[in-house]
Design an enzyme around this catalytic site. Structure first.
Site, PDB file in Angstrom:
ATOM      1  N   GLY A  56       1.099  -1.010   0.183  1.00 57.36           N
ATOM      2  CA  GLY A  56      -0.160   0.494   0.196  1.00 57.36           C
ATOM      3  C   GLY A  56       1.328   1.274  -0.248  1.00 57.36           C
ATOM      4  O   GLY A  56       0.359   1.979  -0.503  1.00 57.36           O
ATOM      5  N   GLN A 113      -7.446   0.844   4.540  1.00 61.10           N
ATOM      6  CA  GLN A 113      -8.439  -0.019   5.652  1.00 61.10           C
ATOM      7  C   GLN A 113      -9.101   0.082   5.446  1.00 61.10           C
ATOM      8  O   GLN A 113     -10.130  -0.520   6.538  1.00 61.10           O
ATOM      9  CB  GLN A 113      -7.848   1.262   7.172  1.00 61.10           C
ATOM     10  CG  GLN A 113      -6.355   0.880   6.934  1.00 61.10           C
ATOM     11  CD  GLN A 113      -5.791   0.260   7.987  1.00 61.10           C
ATOM     12  OE1 GLN A 113      -6.672  -0.916   7.924  1.00 61.10           O
ATOM     13  NE2 GLN A 113      -4.754  -0.229   8.317  1.00 61.10           N
ATOM     14  N   CYS A 171       3.293   1.515  10.932  1.00 65.26           N
ATOM     15  CA  CYS A 171       4.959   1.591  10.109  1.00 65.26           C
ATOM     16  C   CYS A 171       5.121   3.013  10.731  1.00 65.26           C
ATOM     17  O   CYS A 171       5.736   3.201  10.574  1.00 65.26           O
ATOM     18  CB  CYS A 171       4.182   2.106   8.916  1.00 65.26           C
ATOM     19  SG  CYS A 171       2.969   1.320   7.583  1.00 65.26           S
TER      20      CYS A 171
END
Length: 394
Positions: free
Chosen positions: A71, A185, A332
């Site tokens: 992503g 998401q 992340c």
């Protein structure tokens, strides 16, 4: 371990695992999809089958699916790739986004800013809601904006955003502006409809929907010009050079097909668990817990809760020692001790931002998982509060 951190990653779906193992077991599944001999043609067949499955799952055309390594790369290709191409064509090449976006989006915007592109951030309120009227005002004020990038769902809050409404407002204001949405998401939790939303670009990731890590996709209109961010050959029609991750893409195709057809049942299951968790937290912590996020527009699996007087990091560590995985923010940014940028962008101070836990349920969770958390958490909160914000794991 009870996994209540599905927004970070999801377990590999057994059906996806079986498909990937079967692929590995086939002696003729070793080819390069760019080769013209028999094994190469078989690899190409597998690649294009996965591309069609991903496209069908989100209401897009197969020719508009470009596979990436995840992503984050899809976000970068969308934002930097589009704005770089717009500049080369002499068109408006600035980007408008929000301060609540995933780090891949905000970092891409900052990269463009350093290269001289205009970057405009719209603000959010204390619930993480974004007023699309502010987007319209910015487009009217800044004629050099060429791309709008706003997520379909927030990774920390679980807020859902009406991207179809956003696109309609953008088109009515400046029809030439491209619109990108990070739907990482949202995939598998709401129905994605690339064509129906009239969006121009959409980012996806496999490991958020029960697929393998290390593979994602950028969905885009075929006419969108993208400057590649990787140097190399002509794979993915020149948009993303490099030999395709065939095994991962194959697994992504299976996971996407499941997510696209089963999202409604998955959502109902997650809604049930989320509601049980919210009610349970409110009952056990009257006037001691603050729920953060939009209580109405959400993706059904996330509870973002603030525990004043506690260190979210210490709560997370103690829950981990009790066999329960939760998060204090985006995966992340693991290893960084800074408070959540999302919370700060919503107007909370650093102390409040450090007191937040994110619970995110998935299809593999059950009522017993929620009840075990609710049983363990009160004692942990009490001990962490007594120890102070710098307390050690209890």
């Amino acid at each position: 371990m009870i996994n209540l951190d599905h927004n970070a990653t999801t377990p590999l779906d057994p059906r996806v695992r079986t498909a990937m193992v079967d692929h590995l077991a086939r002696s003729d599944h070793f080819g390069n999809a760019s080769s013209v001999h028999r094994s190469g043609r078989e690899a190409r067949r597998i690649l294009e089958s996965a591309r069609r499955k991903v496209a069908a799952a989100v209401g897009a055309e197969a020719l508009g699916v470009t596979f990436t390594a995840g992503g984050s790369e899809a976000d970068t290709l969308a934002i930097v790739g589009v704005c770089t191409a717009l500049r080369a064509a002499g068109r408006p090449c600035g980007v408008l986004t929000s301060r609540l976006e995933h780090a891949a989006v905000t970092a891409s915007a900052r990269r463009l800013e350093c290269a001289g592109h205009r970057v405009v951030f719209v603000e959010a309120d204390r619930a993480g809601r974004i007023e699309f009227a502010a987007v319209v005002c910015a487009l009217e004020r800044y004629g050099d904006i060429g791309l709008v990038s706003l997520a379909s769902a927030n990774h920390e809050l679980g807020n859902a955003y009406d991207i179809q409404d956003l696109v309609g407002r953008v088109r009515a204001t400046r029809h030439e502006v491209w619109v990108h949405t990070d739907a990482v998401q949202a995939f598998g939790k709401v129905e994605l409809n690339f064509a129906g939303w009239d969006v121009d670009l959409m980012s996806l990731s496999a490991h958020k929907i029960g697929g393998p890590s290390g593979v994602g996709a950028l969905i885009h209109r075929r006419e969108v010009d993208l400057t590649p961010q990787v140097c190399g050959g002509g794979q993915e029609r020149g948009r993303r050079p490099g030999t395709e991750n065939l095994l991962g893409i194959h697994g992504f195709g299976v996971a996407a097909e499941l997510a696209g057809t089963q999202w409604h049942a998955r959502r109902a299951h997650m809604d049930l668990l989320r509601d049980r968790l919210r009610v349970g937290l409110a009952d056990r912590f009257p006037d001691q817990v603050v729920f953060v996020g939009d209580p109405e527009a959400h993706v059904g699996n996330t509870v973002c809760a603030m525990f004043p007087g506690c260190s979210g990091e210490m709560l997370m560590i103690n829950l981990d020692l009790s066999g329960i995985a939760v998060s204090t923010g985006s995966a992340c940014t693991v290893g960084r001790v800074e408070p959540s940028s999302t919370m700060l962008a919503m107007g909370y101070d650093e102390t409040a931002a450090r007191a937040v836990l994110r619970f995110s349920v998935g299809v593999g969770n059950c009522v017993e998982d929620i009840d075990r958390l609710l049983e363990a958490l009160p004692g942990i909160v009490r001990r962490v509060r007594e120890a102070g914000s710098e307390g050690r794991p209890a």
